[in-house]
Design an enzyme around this catalytic site. Sequence first.
Site, mmCIF file in Angstrom:
data_model
loop_
_atom_site.group_PDB
_atom_site.id
_atom_site.type_symbol
_atom_site.label_atom_id
_atom_site.label_comp_id
_atom_site.label_asym_id
_atom_site.label_seq_id
_atom_site.Cartn_x
_atom_site.Cartn_y
_atom_site.Cartn_z
ATOM 1 N N CYS A 56 6.769 -8.048 6.563
ATOM 2 C CA CYS A 56 7.766 -8.950 7.124
ATOM 3 C C CYS A 56 7.220 -10.345 7.285
ATOM 4 C CB CYS A 56 8.165 -8.558 8.522
ATOM 5 S SG CYS A 56 8.669 -6.924 8.751
ATOM 6 N N ARG A 113 4.499 -10.893 -0.373
ATOM 7 C CA ARG A 113 3.985 -9.826 0.497
ATOM 8 C C ARG A 113 4.798 -8.543 0.394
ATOM 9 N NH1 ARG A 113 1.702 -11.868 5.957
ATOM 10 N NH2 ARG A 113 0.279 -13.403 5.155
ATOM 11 N N TRP A 141 10.495 -5.670 5.973
ATOM 12 C CA TRP A 141 9.996 -4.469 5.312
ATOM 13 C C TRP A 141 10.309 -3.353 6.307
ATOM 14 C CZ3 TRP A 141 6.192 -0.698 6.236
ATOM 15 C CH2 TRP A 141 5.870 0.093 5.121
ATOM 16 N N ASN A 147 8.710 -9.047 13.665
ATOM 17 C CA ASN A 147 7.756 -8.273 12.855
ATOM 18 C C ASN A 147 7.072 -7.282 13.778
ATOM 19 O OD1 ASN A 147 8.309 -9.973 10.783
ATOM 20 N ND2 ASN A 147 6.317 -10.985 10.746
ATOM 21 N N GLY A 148 6.945 -6.042 13.359
ATOM 22 C CA GLY A 148 6.228 -5.065 14.178
ATOM 23 C C GLY A 148 7.087 -3.865 14.507
ATOM 24 N N GLU A 205 -10.696 4.394 -6.114
ATOM 25 C CA GLU A 205 -9.934 3.155 -6.271
ATOM 26 C C GLU A 205 -9.080 3.204 -7.556
ATOM 27 O OE1 GLU A 205 -8.953 0.782 -4.630
ATOM 28 O OE2 GLU A 205 -8.642 -0.940 -5.921
ATOM 29 N N LYS A 256 -5.044 2.832 -7.615
ATOM 30 C CA LYS A 256 -4.330 1.828 -8.432
ATOM 31 C C LYS A 256 -3.238 2.499 -9.250
ATOM 32 C CE LYS A 256 -5.233 -0.996 -6.878
ATOM 33 N NZ LYS A 256 -6.036 -1.494 -5.834
ATOM 34 N N GLU A 316 -0.313 3.688 -7.012
ATOM 35 C CA GLU A 316 0.425 2.582 -6.395
ATOM 36 C C GLU A 316 1.449 1.962 -7.342
ATOM 37 O OE1 GLU A 316 -2.040 -0.128 -3.317
ATOM 38 O OE2 GLU A 316 -2.995 0.061 -5.252
ATOM 39 N N HIS A 361 -15.114 23.416 -6.892
ATOM 40 C CA HIS A 361 -14.735 23.898 -5.553
ATOM 41 C C HIS A 361 -13.231 23.800 -5.314
ATOM 42 C CE1 HIS A 361 -18.902 24.410 -4.421
ATOM 43 N NE2 HIS A 361 -19.159 23.220 -4.936
ATOM 44 N N LYS A 381 2.389 -6.232 0.835
ATOM 45 C CA LYS A 381 1.075 -6.827 0.605
ATOM 46 C C LYS A 381 0.174 -6.759 1.833
ATOM 47 C CE LYS A 381 -2.124 -8.786 -1.708
ATOM 48 N NZ LYS A 381 -2.870 -7.881 -2.582
HETATM 49 N N1 HGA Z 1 10.635 -2.652 12.975
HETATM 50 C C1 HGA Z 1 11.413 -3.736 12.425
HETATM 51 C C2 HGA Z 1 10.525 -4.758 11.749
HETATM 52 C C3 HGA Z 1 9.724 -4.124 10.634
HETATM 53 C C4 HGA Z 1 8.483 -4.877 10.201
HETATM 54 O O1 HGA Z 1 7.821 -5.591 10.938
HETATM 55 N N2 HGA Z 1 8.053 -4.677 8.935
HETATM 56 O O2 HGA Z 1 6.887 -5.277 8.423
HETATM 57 C C5 HGA Z 1 12.476 -3.207 11.465
HETATM 58 O O3 HGA Z 1 12.366 -2.095 10.938
HETATM 59 O O4 HGA Z 1 13.436 -3.943 11.251
#
Ligand code: HGA
Length: 605
Positions: free
Chosen positions: A2, A27, A74, A99-100, A478, A482, A485, A501, A600
């Site tokens: 985010c 990101r 995100w 964000n969070g 790694e 890659k 991902e 094993h 990112k």
């Molecule tokens: N929890 C919030 C913000 C998500 C976030 O910080 N993503 O990196 C949501 O889901 O909208």
Amino acid sequence: MCGIVGAVAQRNIVSVLIEGLRRLEYRGYDSCGVAVLGARGPSRARSVARVADLEGQVRDGHLEGVTGIAHTRWATHGAPVTDNAHPIFSRDALALVHNGIIENYETLREMLRGKGYEFVSQTDTEVIAHLIHSLYRGDLFAAVREAIAQLHGAYAIAVLHKDQPHTVVGARQGSPLVVGLGDGENFLASDALALAGSTERFIFLEEGDVCELSLDGVRIVDRQGEAAQREVRQVAAYGGAVELGPYRHFMQKEIFEQPRAITDTIPQADAFDASIFGEGAGQVFADIDSLLILACGTSYYSGLTAKYWLESLAKIPTQVEIASEYRYRESVPNPKSLVVVISQSGETADTLAALKHAQELGHKHTLAICNVGTSAMVRQTELSFLTHAGREIGVASTKAFTTQLVALFTLAATLAKLRGRLNDEQEAGYLKQLRHLPAALNSVLALEPQIIAWSEEFSRKEHALFLGRGLHYPIALEGALKLKEISYIHAEAYPAGELKHGPLALVTEAMPVVTVAPNDALLEKLKSNMQEVRARGGELYVFADTDTKIVNGEGLHVIRMPEHYGLLSPILHVVPLQLLAYHTACARGTDVDKPRNLAKSVTVE
Ligand code: HGA
């Protein structure tokens, strides 16, 4: 992940907000939005497509304003749909971006429902908007301070309210937030990069800070509510948007930038001197008896590689642990251990939390290995080593990894020298090898056409096994990471001795087995492991050093690495694995730079 941008100005600020989101796009995000304050309250545009689509909506809808906030989301709570995109409103009076993750959102939601608030999104974020609204008595700053006292979890927020024109309030706890200072206008963002072009003067907020932007200044208080004096930093080096040049994707460009990135990261000094790691490093290095490396993802694998170097060269006991595990388990702290945290962005939430946890347990010596000099990680550690990879846009890390390896090898050699385990001749030899690395990497990059031929085969597979031994086991890990991902092929890595094993049960003619085969002390053992695979019909794809005498045969495909590089060999051997993943993903037509579900810099837990 985010991104947040906010601004208070006397001009229409929408283009600054959109440009800020564009700079944070790399990101990774799944929806975006912008809100501006008008005479009748906030209005917004939101999109589940790209920022370019949001820009179109803003233009068509004539969204304009002098006070605004914007966001790339995100999703953590609630699907990436328009209703969940930020800015989130409360009763058409308040707009908020976040964000969070708010951990006690369910309890708060019930409490707020009891007060008559209606929830229209599935996000945890909506509780913050309604909570601040419920506490608002004509002072947004005070309402935010009261609200955050009730939040558990991590957040960076930016908020505006219809009754307070020319005001944006921000707060941070566990997620980064910076203030950008302009002339008669001020800004807020989750990363200074978003504001390049608008200002070069920044204040990096500290944990628990709350700020209020107005036209003529910024007010900041700390967690206790005391006025906080924060240093204003001049940061000019962000430049414009990074160009793709002749490459198809940023990941490909970044793979090919590795010789340059490594040239810039190799210490200039003609000796492995403690001062490379910052003032006072000599004293710290003399004081320690072990290392504890904490990191996530690709950075964790650079830490695993470093363990081999640190224990073999410097003979210093080294423990490497996934940051998100370390922070939640009971460990036995050793104040004489140097805590090394590794992160490309320096904002990785789990690694920052692990660092804090280690410090709270009494670890006093800390070192950050990081690509961003202004990051929280660099600010929160005693010592640091900056990799000079340059901006890494592709979500799958490449040049950040190899430059981290250069940093960690330098650390191992420096500690070895301080502990009397590196004589002058060995020191000169390693320095020479480091300086020759960019040329050696160029020869490895020249293998690209052969790797493209293999990638056609791989693109039709659904599973792959990667094998390595010793120093190259983390490189196999790694390589597998890659591949999964960006190509979405299921890949696993094993130390080759572990095959019998368990994983050998998976080997059939449908299972490609990628083998990292340097000409080191374990080569003969590795050859036996390869025989075990062939005996079960597995197809081997081997990256072998020239002098290993491993040759093409039935079910045995070999690409020759130009030269054997001794202890530094992992830095060369990872590059063909990056190229294999990249070209396999291209052949499968995935979104290489922005793989599904990934972001990112991972700024949430
Ligand atoms: N929890 C919030 C913000 C998500 C976030 O910080 N993503 O990196 C949501 O889901 O909208």
